[in-house]
Motif scaffolding. Structure first.
Motif, PDB file in Angstrom:
ATOM      1  N   ILE A  84      -3.018  -1.814   8.588  1.00  0.00           N
ATOM      2  CA  ILE A  84      -2.293  -1.792   9.861  1.00  0.00           C
ATOM      3  C   ILE A  84      -3.205  -1.490  11.046  1.00  0.00           C
ATOM      4  CG2 ILE A  84      -0.095  -1.188   8.778  1.00  0.00           C
ATOM      5  CD1 ILE A  84      -0.524   1.684   9.583  1.00  0.00           C
ATOM      6  N   LYS A  85      -4.359  -0.899  10.778  1.00  0.00           N
ATOM      7  CA  LYS A  85      -5.296  -0.615  11.871  1.00  0.00           C
ATOM      8  C   LYS A  85      -5.946  -1.893  12.403  1.00  0.00           C
ATOM      9  CE  LYS A  85      -6.428   4.053  10.246  1.00  0.00           C
ATOM     10  NZ  LYS A  85      -7.511   4.953   9.770  1.00  0.00           N
ATOM     11  N   LYS A  86      -5.908  -2.936  11.567  1.00  0.00           N
ATOM     12  CA  LYS A  86      -6.540  -4.188  11.973  1.00  0.00           C
ATOM     13  C   LYS A  86      -5.531  -5.199  12.510  1.00  0.00           C
ATOM     14  CE  LYS A  86     -10.380  -3.731   8.703  1.00  0.00           C
ATOM     15  NZ  LYS A  86     -11.102  -4.358   7.569  1.00  0.00           N
ATOM     16  N   LEU A 178      10.823 -10.061   1.829  1.00  0.00           N
ATOM     17  CA  LEU A 178      11.095  -8.926   2.705  1.00  0.00           C
ATOM     18  C   LEU A 178       9.795  -8.520   3.376  1.00  0.00           C
ATOM     19  CD1 LEU A 178      13.446  -8.906   0.576  1.00  0.00           C
ATOM     20  CD2 LEU A 178      13.537  -6.441   0.872  1.00  0.00           C
ATOM     21  N   SER A 179       9.856  -8.324   4.683  1.00  0.00           N
ATOM     22  CA  SER A 179       8.655  -7.962   5.430  1.00  0.00           C
ATOM     23  C   SER A 179       8.894  -6.739   6.298  1.00  0.00           C
ATOM     24  CB  SER A 179       8.214  -9.125   6.334  1.00  0.00           C
ATOM     25  OG  SER A 179       7.979 -10.298   5.585  1.00  0.00           O
ATOM     26  N   ALA A 180       7.854  -5.920   6.406  1.00  0.00           N
ATOM     27  CA  ALA A 180       7.823  -4.796   7.348  1.00  0.00           C
ATOM     28  C   ALA A 180       6.429  -4.824   7.963  1.00  0.00           C
ATOM     29  CB  ALA A 180       8.087  -3.477   6.627  1.00  0.00           C
ATOM     30  N   TRP A 181       6.155  -3.963   8.910  1.00  0.00           N
ATOM     31  CA  TRP A 181       4.849  -3.975   9.556  1.00  0.00           C
ATOM     32  C   TRP A 181       3.752  -3.698   8.529  1.00  0.00           C
ATOM     33  CZ3 TRP A 181       3.539  -5.402  14.460  1.00  0.00           C
ATOM     34  CH2 TRP A 181       2.232  -5.131  14.876  1.00  0.00           C
ATOM     35  N   GLN A 207       4.979   3.313   8.041  1.00  0.00           N
ATOM     36  CA  GLN A 207       4.115   2.231   8.547  1.00  0.00           C
ATOM     37  C   GLN A 207       4.445   1.851   9.984  1.00  0.00           C
ATOM     38  OE1 GLN A 207       6.943   1.651   7.018  1.00  0.00           O
ATOM     39  NE2 GLN A 207       7.843   0.085   8.323  1.00  0.00           N
ATOM     40  N   THR A 208       5.562   2.356  10.508  1.00  0.00           N
ATOM     41  CA  THR A 208       6.075   1.946  11.818  1.00  0.00           C
ATOM     42  C   THR A 208       5.160   2.379  12.965  1.00  0.00           C
ATOM     43  OG1 THR A 208       8.337   2.162  10.972  1.00  0.00           O
ATOM     44  CG2 THR A 208       8.070   2.054  13.357  1.00  0.00           C
TER      45      THR A 208
END
Length: 222
Positions: A84-86, A178-181, A207-208
Protein backbone atom coordinates in the motif's frame (compact mmCIF):
# COMPACT_ATOMS: atom_id res chain seq x y z
CA UNK A 1 -37.32 -13.99 106.77
CA UNK A 2 -36.63 -10.71 104.97
CA UNK A 3 -33.05 -11.82 104.29
CA UNK A 4 -34.30 -15.05 102.75
CA UNK A 5 -36.75 -13.19 100.47
CA UNK A 6 -34.00 -10.77 99.41
CA UNK A 7 -31.72 -13.67 98.56
CA UNK A 8 -34.45 -15.23 96.41
CA UNK A 9 -35.01 -11.95 94.61
CA UNK A 10 -31.28 -11.57 93.93
CA UNK A 11 -31.13 -15.10 92.60
CA UNK A 12 -34.14 -14.50 90.36
CA UNK A 13 -32.58 -11.30 89.06
CA UNK A 14 -29.30 -13.08 88.24
CA UNK A 15 -31.19 -15.85 86.45
CA UNK A 16 -33.09 -13.31 84.36
CA UNK A 17 -29.85 -11.52 83.51
CA UNK A 18 -28.26 -14.85 82.51
CA UNK A 19 -31.26 -15.66 80.32
CA UNK A 20 -31.11 -12.25 78.65
CA UNK A 21 -27.36 -12.66 78.07
CA UNK A 22 -27.93 -16.14 76.63
CA UNK A 23 -30.66 -14.86 74.30
CA UNK A 24 -28.40 -11.99 73.24
CA UNK A 25 -25.59 -14.44 72.42
CA UNK A 26 -27.98 -16.67 70.51
CA UNK A 27 -29.26 -13.68 68.55
CA UNK A 28 -25.71 -12.60 67.64
CA UNK A 29 -24.87 -16.13 66.55
CA UNK A 30 -27.99 -16.30 64.37
CA UNK A 31 -27.14 -12.94 62.77
CA UNK A 32 -23.58 -14.07 62.13
CA UNK A 33 -24.75 -17.35 60.59
CA UNK A 34 -27.29 -15.57 58.38
CA UNK A 35 -24.67 -13.03 57.28
CA UNK A 36 -22.13 -15.71 56.40
CA UNK A 37 -24.78 -17.69 54.55
CA UNK A 38 -25.88 -14.61 52.59
CA UNK A 39 -22.31 -13.82 51.63
CA UNK A 40 -21.76 -17.42 50.57
CA UNK A 41 -24.93 -17.45 48.48
CA UNK A 42 -24.04 -14.12 46.88
CA UNK A 43 -20.61 -15.49 46.06
CA UNK A 44 -22.08 -18.63 44.50
CA UNK A 45 -24.58 -16.58 42.48
CA UNK A 46 -21.85 -14.25 41.30
CA UNK A 47 -19.58 -17.14 40.35
CA UNK A 48 -22.45 -18.88 38.59
CA UNK A 49 -23.23 -15.68 36.69
CA UNK A 50 -19.58 -15.38 35.71
CA UNK A 51 -19.52 -18.96 34.44
CA UNK A 52 -22.70 -18.47 32.44
CA UNK A 53 -21.48 -15.14 31.06
CA UNK A 54 -18.06 -16.55 30.23
CA UNK A 55 -19.64 -19.57 28.56
CA UNK A 56 -22.00 -17.28 26.63
CA UNK A 57 -19.11 -15.07 25.50
CA UNK A 58 -17.16 -18.09 24.29
CA UNK A 59 -20.23 -19.44 22.53
CA UNK A 60 -20.87 -16.05 20.94
CA UNK A 61 -17.26 -15.78 19.82
CA UNK A 62 -17.42 -19.26 18.34
CA UNK A 63 -20.65 -18.42 16.54
CA UNK A 64 -19.20 -15.19 15.20
CA UNK A 65 -16.13 -17.06 14.02
CA UNK A 66 -18.29 -19.63 12.24
CA UNK A 67 -20.43 -16.88 10.72
CA UNK A 68 -17.29 -15.23 9.39
CA UNK A 69 -16.04 -18.53 8.01
CA UNK A 70 -13.29 -18.79 10.62
CA UNK A 71 -10.61 -16.49 11.92
CA UNK A 72 -9.62 -13.34 10.05
CA UNK A 73 -6.35 -12.90 11.92
CA UNK A 74 -4.14 -14.33 9.18
CA UNK A 75 -4.12 -14.02 5.39
CA UNK A 76 -7.29 -15.05 3.60
CA UNK A 77 -6.79 -18.10 1.40
CA UNK A 78 -6.02 -17.11 -2.18
CA UNK A 79 -5.80 -13.42 -1.32
CA UNK A 80 -3.51 -11.17 -3.35
CA UNK A 81 -2.03 -8.07 -1.81
CA UNK A 82 -0.03 -5.08 -2.97
CA UNK A 83 2.32 -2.81 -1.04
CA UNK A 84 0.00 0.00 0.00
CA UNK A 85 2.98 2.33 0.40
CA UNK A 86 3.60 2.05 -3.33
CA UNK A 87 0.00 2.67 -4.39
CA UNK A 88 -0.44 6.26 -5.50
CA UNK A 89 -3.13 8.38 -3.87
CA UNK A 90 -3.01 11.54 -5.95
CA UNK A 91 -6.22 13.06 -7.31
CA UNK A 92 -5.95 13.20 -11.09
CA UNK A 93 -8.18 14.04 -14.05
CA UNK A 94 -6.33 12.04 -16.72
CA UNK A 95 -6.99 8.35 -17.20
CA UNK A 96 -5.02 5.95 -15.01
CA UNK A 97 -3.88 2.57 -16.37
CA UNK A 98 -4.07 0.31 -13.35
CA UNK A 99 -1.80 -2.76 -13.18
CA UNK A 100 -4.52 -4.97 -11.73
CA UNK A 101 -8.15 -5.67 -12.67
CA UNK A 102 -10.27 -4.54 -10.92
CA UNK A 103 -7.92 -1.92 -9.48
CA UNK A 104 -7.21 -2.03 -5.75
CA UNK A 105 -5.53 1.35 -5.37
CA UNK A 106 -3.55 4.04 -7.07
CA UNK A 107 -4.13 7.59 -8.28
CA UNK A 108 -7.81 8.30 -8.75
CA UNK A 109 -10.54 10.81 -9.42
CA UNK A 110 -11.26 13.30 -6.66
CA UNK A 111 -14.91 12.14 -6.52
CA UNK A 112 -15.66 8.75 -4.99
CA UNK A 113 -18.44 6.35 -5.91
CA UNK A 114 -21.15 6.26 -3.26
CA UNK A 115 -20.39 3.16 -1.22
CA UNK A 116 -22.96 3.16 1.54
CA UNK A 117 -24.18 -0.32 0.63
CA UNK A 118 -24.75 0.70 -2.99
CA UNK A 119 -25.56 -2.07 -5.48
CA UNK A 120 -24.98 -0.94 -9.06
CA UNK A 121 -26.27 -2.81 -12.10
CA UNK A 122 -23.82 -1.25 -14.57
CA UNK A 123 -20.00 -1.08 -14.60
CA UNK A 124 -18.39 1.77 -12.67
CA UNK A 125 -15.55 4.11 -13.59
CA UNK A 126 -12.38 2.62 -12.11
CA UNK A 127 -11.01 5.97 -11.01
CA UNK A 128 -14.07 6.75 -8.88
CA UNK A 129 -14.36 3.24 -7.43
CA UNK A 130 -10.72 3.31 -6.36
CA UNK A 131 -11.44 6.47 -4.38
CA UNK A 132 -14.15 4.49 -2.52
CA UNK A 133 -11.57 1.85 -1.64
CA UNK A 134 -9.36 4.60 -0.23
CA UNK A 135 -12.21 5.40 2.16
CA UNK A 136 -12.24 1.84 3.46
CA UNK A 137 -14.92 0.21 1.35
CA UNK A 138 -15.07 -3.33 -0.07
CA UNK A 139 -15.96 -3.57 -3.76
CA UNK A 140 -17.73 -6.72 -4.98
CA UNK A 141 -17.49 -7.29 -8.71
CA UNK A 142 -18.79 -10.07 -10.98
CA UNK A 143 -19.03 -11.13 -14.61
CA UNK A 144 -22.04 -12.35 -16.57
CA UNK A 145 -20.98 -15.90 -15.70
CA UNK A 146 -21.95 -15.39 -12.05
CA UNK A 147 -25.10 -17.32 -11.10
CA UNK A 148 -28.10 -15.03 -10.57
CA UNK A 149 -28.67 -16.50 -7.10
CA UNK A 150 -25.11 -15.57 -6.05
CA UNK A 151 -25.46 -12.06 -7.45
CA UNK A 152 -28.72 -11.60 -5.54
CA UNK A 153 -27.29 -12.91 -2.27
CA UNK A 154 -24.14 -10.79 -2.53
CA UNK A 155 -26.25 -7.77 -3.41
CA UNK A 156 -28.31 -8.28 -0.26
CA UNK A 157 -25.12 -8.46 1.83
CA UNK A 158 -23.71 -5.29 0.30
CA UNK A 159 -27.03 -3.46 0.70
CA UNK A 160 -26.91 -3.95 4.48
CA UNK A 161 -23.20 -3.13 4.82
CA UNK A 162 -22.05 0.50 4.97
CA UNK A 163 -18.71 1.06 3.24
CA UNK A 164 -19.33 -1.49 0.53
CA UNK A 165 -20.44 -1.39 -3.08
CA UNK A 166 -21.11 -3.87 -5.87
CA UNK A 167 -21.12 -3.75 -9.65
CA UNK A 168 -20.61 -5.91 -12.74
CA UNK A 169 -17.07 -5.89 -14.13
CA UNK A 170 -16.75 -7.45 -17.59
CA UNK A 171 -13.31 -8.83 -18.38
CA UNK A 172 -12.10 -9.53 -14.85
CA UNK A 173 -10.27 -12.83 -14.40
CA UNK A 174 -12.59 -14.31 -11.78
CA UNK A 175 -16.34 -14.74 -11.92
CA UNK A 176 -16.77 -13.09 -8.50
CA UNK A 177 -14.05 -10.95 -6.96
CA UNK A 178 -13.74 -8.82 -3.82
CA UNK A 179 -11.41 -5.85 -3.61
CA UNK A 180 -10.23 -3.50 -0.88
CA UNK A 181 -7.35 -1.02 -0.85
CA UNK A 182 -4.32 -3.18 -1.69
CA UNK A 183 -6.27 -6.45 -1.27
CA UNK A 184 -8.17 -8.76 -3.61
CA UNK A 185 -9.55 -12.28 -3.67
CA UNK A 186 -11.53 -14.40 -6.12
CA UNK A 187 -14.28 -16.45 -4.48
CA UNK A 188 -16.29 -19.45 -5.63
CA UNK A 189 -19.71 -17.98 -4.83
CA UNK A 190 -21.82 -16.07 -2.35
CA UNK A 191 -21.53 -18.85 0.25
CA UNK A 192 -17.75 -19.04 0.08
CA UNK A 193 -16.59 -18.40 3.69
CA UNK A 194 -13.97 -16.00 2.37
CA UNK A 195 -16.73 -13.52 1.54
CA UNK A 196 -17.50 -12.97 5.23
CA UNK A 197 -13.81 -13.09 6.09
CA UNK A 198 -13.01 -10.37 3.57
CA UNK A 199 -15.85 -8.11 4.68
CA UNK A 200 -15.01 -8.57 8.35
CA UNK A 201 -11.35 -7.85 7.82
CA UNK A 202 -11.41 -5.04 5.28
CA UNK A 203 -14.59 -2.97 5.63
CA UNK A 204 -12.97 0.05 7.32
CA UNK A 205 -10.07 -2.29 7.99
CA UNK A 206 -6.44 -1.58 8.89
CA UNK A 207 -5.52 -1.18 5.20
CA UNK A 208 -7.77 1.90 4.89
CA UNK A 209 -5.79 5.05 4.01
CA UNK A 210 -8.64 7.38 5.03
CA UNK A 211 -10.74 5.62 7.70
CA UNK A 212 -14.06 7.29 8.39
CA UNK A 213 -14.07 9.32 5.17
CA UNK A 214 -17.48 9.70 3.51
CA UNK A 215 -19.12 7.01 1.42
CA UNK A 216 -22.06 9.24 0.54
CA UNK A 217 -22.24 12.55 -1.29
CA UNK A 218 -20.11 11.26 -4.15
CA UNK A 219 -20.87 9.93 -7.59
CA UNK A 220 -23.94 7.77 -8.04
CA UNK A 221 -24.30 5.25 -10.83
CA UNK A 222 -26.98 2.80 -11.90
Amino acid sequence: MASTQSSKNDRKTRIEEMRRAQKSRERRVRIAVITVAAVAVAGLVGFGTYLVSNSSDKSSSASDSKADGGTTAGPIKGEKDWDIKKLGRTHVTTKVNYPMTPPVGGNHNQVWMNCNGNVYTKPLPDMNAVHSLEHGSVWVTYTDKAPAADVKKLGAKVARTPYSLMSPYPGQSGTIMLSAWGKQVTVNGADDPRVNQFFTKYVQGPQTPEPGAACTGGLDGQ
